[in-house]
Write an enzyme that holds these catalytic residues in place. Structure first.
Site: not given
Ligand code: B16
Ligand code: MG
Length: 216
Positions: A8-10, A16, A44, A113-114, A144, A168-169
């Site tokens: 995942d990115l953020d 971010t 998130k 990522s979303a 997601k 994932e966060d």
């Protein structure tokens, strides 16, 4: 045995969320209500329009679709201004070393990522070349916890879902990984990451050897 890692990115690679928060807070202020940091936790891992719907629910505001799209565009323009100056120093601790470690050990790497801005953020932080596949919010139709984003990543890599490990966060992301039939490690605190195989606070103390010992 794990053959691919999907990130995942953020909240996993970069933080971010704080920029998203500033931009959404601005929209809420214009609409005449306060949007708190706790409220921001609910956004998130959730896509842009879904995030706006939650924001409007918090402010008890009803808008028609056209107005929602206008506000989502304004939010994104403001967010883009904030991330324009992002630098590699904003990569979360341990991430770059872990990506290098994975490459050294021939593990394939994907982004799931979303965010529709994900390719721009990878470019700003000089991370694009680490990724064999990049799946972002422009390439999926289902958010997601739907597994679409991760399954597309596995398909692009040519690796079976059961051999993929997701980092994932967000709870919605952990559920997406489980729905994809993948392994998953949560980044953050146990209480927000139910169902993850393991939870780690970040990548500082993490490496491929530990990953291998967990997933023999
Ligand atoms: P954008 P991730 C998600 O990124 C963020 O966590 C979420 O807060 C944001 O609304 C979403 O991307 C969409 O972002 O407006 O840039 O398309 O965690 O899936 O990497
Ligand atoms: Mg995230």
């Amino acid at each position: 045995m794990i053959e691919a890692c999907i990130f995942d990115l953020d909240g996993v690679i970069v933080d971010t969320a704080r920029y998203h928060y500033i931009a959404w807070k601005n929209i809420a202020e214009d609409l005449g209500f306060v949007f708190s940091k706790d409220d921001n936790e609910r956004l998130k891992g959730i896509g842009r329009l879904e995030s706006l719907n939650i924001l409007l629910q918090i402010g008890n505001i009803n808008l028609e679709e056209g107005e929602k799209n206008r506000l989502a565009t304004i939010k994104n323009e403001f967010y883009l201004k904030l991330i324009e100056e992002m630098k590699p120093e904003e990569i979360l601790p341990g991430v770059t070393n872990f990506l290098k470690d994975l490459r050294k050990n021939k593990i394939r790497i994907a982004l799931g990522s979303a965010s529709k801005n994900a390719p721009f953020i990878l470019e700003r932080t000089n991370l694009t070349t680490y990724f064999d596949a990049i799946i972002d919010g422009n390439m999926v139709s289902k958010a997601k916890p739907d597994p679409e984003v991760f399954l597309k990543g596995a398909t692009q890599l040519g690796i079976e879902p059961t051999k993929c490990l997701v980092f994932e966060d967000a709870q919605a992301g952990i559920e997406a990984a489980i729905n994809a039939g993948m392994h998953c490690i949560g980044i953050g605190k146990h209480e927000n990451l139910k169902g993850a195989d393991f939870v780690i606070p970040g990548f500082q103390e993490f490496n491929y050897d530990r990953l291998r010992s967990w997933y023999l």
